[in-house]
Design an enzyme around this catalytic site. Structure first.
Site, PDB file in Angstrom:
ATOM      1  N   ASP A  36      54.924  70.638  44.804  1.00 26.49           N
ATOM      2  CA  ASP A  36      54.279  70.430  43.506  1.00 26.49           C
ATOM      3  C   ASP A  36      54.289  68.927  43.176  1.00 26.49           C
ATOM      4  OD1 ASP A  36      56.908  69.887  42.837  1.00 26.49           O
ATOM      5  OD2 ASP A  36      57.249  71.851  41.951  1.00 26.49           O
TER       6      ASP A  36
ATOM      7  N   ASP B 196      55.142  66.138  40.079  1.00 26.64           N
ATOM      8  CA  ASP B 196      55.722  65.907  38.759  1.00 26.64           C
ATOM      9  C   ASP B 196      55.164  64.599  38.217  1.00 26.64           C
ATOM     10  OD1 ASP B 196      57.464  68.157  38.850  1.00 26.64           O
ATOM     11  OD2 ASP B 196      58.696  67.048  40.269  1.00 26.64           O
TER      12      ASP B 196
ATOM     13  N   ASP C  44      67.893  60.324  41.822  1.00 27.75           N
ATOM     14  CA  ASP C  44      68.959  60.498  42.807  1.00 27.75           C
ATOM     15  C   ASP C  44      68.797  59.631  44.053  1.00 27.75           C
ATOM     16  OD1 ASP C  44      66.787  62.083  43.531  1.00 27.75           O
ATOM     17  OD2 ASP C  44      67.916  63.947  43.718  1.00 27.75           O
TER      18      ASP C  44
HETATM   19  P1  ATP Z   1      61.227  69.319  45.896  1.00 32.79           P
HETATM   20  O1  ATP Z   1      60.385  69.085  47.079  1.00 32.79           O
HETATM   21  O2  ATP Z   1      62.357  70.240  46.165  1.00 32.79           O
HETATM   22  O3  ATP Z   1      60.487  69.664  44.628  1.00 32.79           O
HETATM   23  P2  ATP Z   1      61.882  66.950  44.410  1.00 32.79           P
HETATM   24  O4  ATP Z   1      62.431  65.632  44.872  1.00 32.79           O
HETATM   25  O5  ATP Z   1      60.536  66.935  43.783  1.00 32.79           O
HETATM   26  O6  ATP Z   1      61.946  67.919  45.652  1.00 32.79           O
HETATM   27  P3  ATP Z   1      62.792  68.139  41.983  1.00 32.79           P
HETATM   28  O7  ATP Z   1      64.003  68.971  41.780  1.00 32.79           O
HETATM   29  O8  ATP Z   1      61.453  68.736  41.793  1.00 32.79           O
HETATM   30  O9  ATP Z   1      62.937  67.559  43.449  1.00 32.79           O
HETATM   31  O10 ATP Z   1      62.962  66.864  41.063  1.00 32.79           O
HETATM   32  C1  ATP Z   1      61.931  65.905  40.859  1.00 32.79           C
HETATM   33  C2  ATP Z   1      62.537  64.512  40.814  1.00 32.79           C
HETATM   34  O11 ATP Z   1      63.475  64.418  39.733  1.00 32.79           O
HETATM   35  C3  ATP Z   1      63.343  64.135  42.056  1.00 32.79           C
HETATM   36  O12 ATP Z   1      62.524  63.643  43.076  1.00 32.79           O
HETATM   37  C4  ATP Z   1      64.290  63.096  41.507  1.00 32.79           C
HETATM   38  O13 ATP Z   1      63.650  61.859  41.354  1.00 32.79           O
HETATM   39  C5  ATP Z   1      64.604  63.626  40.114  1.00 32.79           C
HETATM   40  N1  ATP Z   1      65.790  64.494  40.140  1.00 32.79           N
HETATM   41  C6  ATP Z   1      65.834  65.828  40.248  1.00 32.79           C
HETATM   42  N2  ATP Z   1      67.080  66.297  40.220  1.00 32.79           N
HETATM   43  C7  ATP Z   1      67.871  65.228  40.073  1.00 32.79           C
HETATM   44  C8  ATP Z   1      69.282  65.031  39.943  1.00 32.79           C
HETATM   45  N3  ATP Z   1      70.097  66.070  39.997  1.00 32.79           N
HETATM   46  N4  ATP Z   1      69.738  63.772  39.787  1.00 32.79           N
HETATM   47  C9  ATP Z   1      68.882  62.721  39.720  1.00 32.79           C
HETATM   48  N5  ATP Z   1      67.565  62.834  39.842  1.00 32.79           N
HETATM   49  C10 ATP Z   1      67.060  64.056  40.000  1.00 32.79           C
HETATM   50 MG    MG Z   2      59.518  68.658  42.871  1.00 32.56          MG
END
Ligand code: ATP
Ligand code: MG
Length: 485
Positions: free
Chosen positions: A52, A54, A128
């Site tokens: 997705d 964001d 993160d």
């Molecule tokens: P995925 O492919 O699993 O969606 P993602 O990196 O997009 O991976 P998400 O959980 O959707 O992960 O989170 C979106 C963004 O928000 C991350 O890329 C990161 O920048 C930030 N983020 C999410 N969780 C955390 C956390 N626990 N601590 C710090 N930043 C976070």
């Molecule tokens: Mg994501």
């Protein structure tokens, strides 16, 4: 900070679905900054298909609501966020976040509440991993890179922003995220993370609510690289935090199930995320069944009680939602039905809603060398491919063999061939609602109208006793829930 040309990073607007472009455009038109950030940008740069997208902006959630009106809902307590409906998709729009003003943290340093809006630089520092902290403005064709994240992409390295100890203390779930991204992207973990990623550090996960851990475990199970992450969970001592009662070893059964899950995801097949829990908890379930059987409990009751016990214990680590709990117990119960079905129920069983999952489970057991399935996995496998005539012949042959083996061993365990009905009794009895909210929701449900249920040519009324599920009261006194966030 360096500004990269999106095209040089392999990014172009053609790769983006219109729903995310619409959100970015609407915010920009209203005079705000808006970027795509996180996994979407990272995955596109790596040539992967993002799950997705964001968005992040300098507009506050209230301002986002003003821009999108009824298409927007503000959600979240710890983090206030805007959910914007764009076409049929839902886009999460976050506001740049600053460090919490007055740190609302737990004793171990975990951030509990923070709704301070800030600048893009502050927002960046709170993310993160470097590879998750690139800000892509598709219309300007630029990527803002504050920490040479592009090098980490090139070197396939997972690097936490800031001091790894502090970052893990702030949010221990980042340990799970480390393993998830390392496995998913096949990246190496930076040495300074490895240094602090100790069994003591993983103890911090005890402070995380079982709800959040369940969500995270689902992400691990469904990312498409479950088989790669499982040994990592053991090596980094995360396994013990997530699955207290499951031996930290990957049996052939677990490994096969993991490979199977990954393959299904790869070819776009759906998976029920609870299925893997059913696999993981199968051994503890069997052990618990034996415990009750040794106490003289009848087999069916022992299975029902063992199922409840095992799930209740697991819920102290990762809560298992009601629908998943029922699914798991039904898959387990199907094992008994599929192993020695009443001949007259075979056809009805093969069309039961839980047949497919139960059968997949049985076949996985069999293919992993579990001889207690007595070849029934293969039997059902062939049965499904047969014509009606062949099915009838197969059933009578099965019947003859069954009668023969019963004459030899008259004290069969699980076979209870009392009735000649072709109805399948409910696989599990529903448990009582867990929470007060669920109980009152149940009370306020309108009574179901009496319907006719048709199955196998015979009709029974929906208020027939066979369809009435007896409620089993659960003893929740022994369940210890971790603090919720
Ligand atoms: P995925 O492919 O699993 O969606 P993602 O990196 O997009 O991976 P998400 O959980 O959707 O992960 O989170 C979106 C963004 O928000 C991350 O890329 C990161 O920048 C930030 N983020 C999410 N969780 C955390 C956390 N626990 N601590 C710090 N930043 C976070
Ligand atoms: Mg994501």
């Amino acid at each position: 900070m360096q500004t990269l040309h999106a095209s040089k990073c392999g990014l172009s607007t053609a790769q983006l679905p219109s729903y995310i472009l619409d959100v970015i455009d609407a915010l920009t038109k209203a005079g705000f900054e808006a970027y795509i950030v996180g996994g979407g940008v990272r995955d596109l740069m790596l040539g992967l298909n993002p799950k997705d997208f964001d968005a992040v902006t300098n507009a506050t959630p209230a301002q986002v609501k003003e821009v999108f009106g009824r298409r927007c809902r503000i959600i979240g307590r710890r983090f206030e966020l805007a959910h914007v409906y764009s076409g049929r998709e839902l886009v999460e729009v976050a506001t740049f976040r600053a460090p919490p003003k007055k740190a609302v943290t737990s004793a171990s340093g975990m951030i509990l509440r923070d709704n301070n809006w800030g600048t893009i630089e502050q927002d960046f520092a709170r993310r993160d991993f470097s590879i998750n902290a690139m800000y892509y403005q598709p219309r300007k064709g630029i990527v803002l890179d504050f920490c040479h994240a592009i090098d980490d992409i090139k070197n396939k390295t997972l690097r936490l922003l800031g001091d790894p100890t502090l970052r893990f203390e702030e949010d221990p779930v980042r340990m799970l995220r480390t393993l998830r991204f390392a496995a998913k992207l096949n990246f190496s973990i930076a040495p300074d993370i490895l240094e602090v990623f100790t069994p003591e550090m993983t103890q911090l996960l005890r402070d995380i609510s079982p709800h959040r851990l369940y969500d995270e475990s689902q992400k691990l199970f469904t990312m498409g690289h479950l088989n790669r992450v499982l040994p990592m969970l053991i090596d980094f001592d995360i396994w013990r935090q997530l699955f207290a009662d499951i031996d930290p070893e990957i049996s052939t059964f677990i490994e096969r199930a993991a490979i199977n899950t990954d393959q299904r995801i790869q070819i776009g097949k759906t998976i029920n995320p609870a299925f893997f829990y059913a696999v993981l908890l199968w051994k503890p379930f069997l052990e618990r069944c034996e415990f009750y059987a040794n106490k003289g409990m009848v087999a069916a009751e022992a299975r029902a009680q063992a199922g409840l016990d095992v799930l209740k214990r697991q819920a102290t680590r990762t809560i298992i939602p009601r629908f998943a709990e029922t699914f798991i117990r039904e898959v387990w119960e199907m094992q008994t039905r599929l192993l020695s079905p009443k001949p007259q129920q075979i056809q009805a069983l093969s069309t039961h809603a839980r047949f497919r999952a139960g059968f997949d489970f049985l076949l996985l057991r069999e293919k992993s060398g579990d001889q207690s399935t007595q070849g029934m996995g293969t039997w059902w496998d062939s049965y499904q491919l047969m014509s009606t005539d062949e099915k009838e012949r197969a059933i009578s042959q099965y019947n003859r063999q069954r009668a023969k083996s019963r004459r030899k061993a008259p004290t069969g365990d699980v076979v209870e061939a009392k009735s000649v009905s072709v109805e399948i009794e409910p696989l599990v009895k529903e448990t009582a609602p867990r929470s007060r909210r669920e109980r009152s929701r149940d009370r306020s449900k309108p009574e179901r109208p009496v319907q006719m249920v048709t199955s196998g040519g015979s009709e029974i009324r929906a208020d027939h006793p066979i369809l009435k599920r007896k409620r089993v009261k659960r003893d929740l006194n022994q369940v210890v829930f971790g603090p919720t966030q």
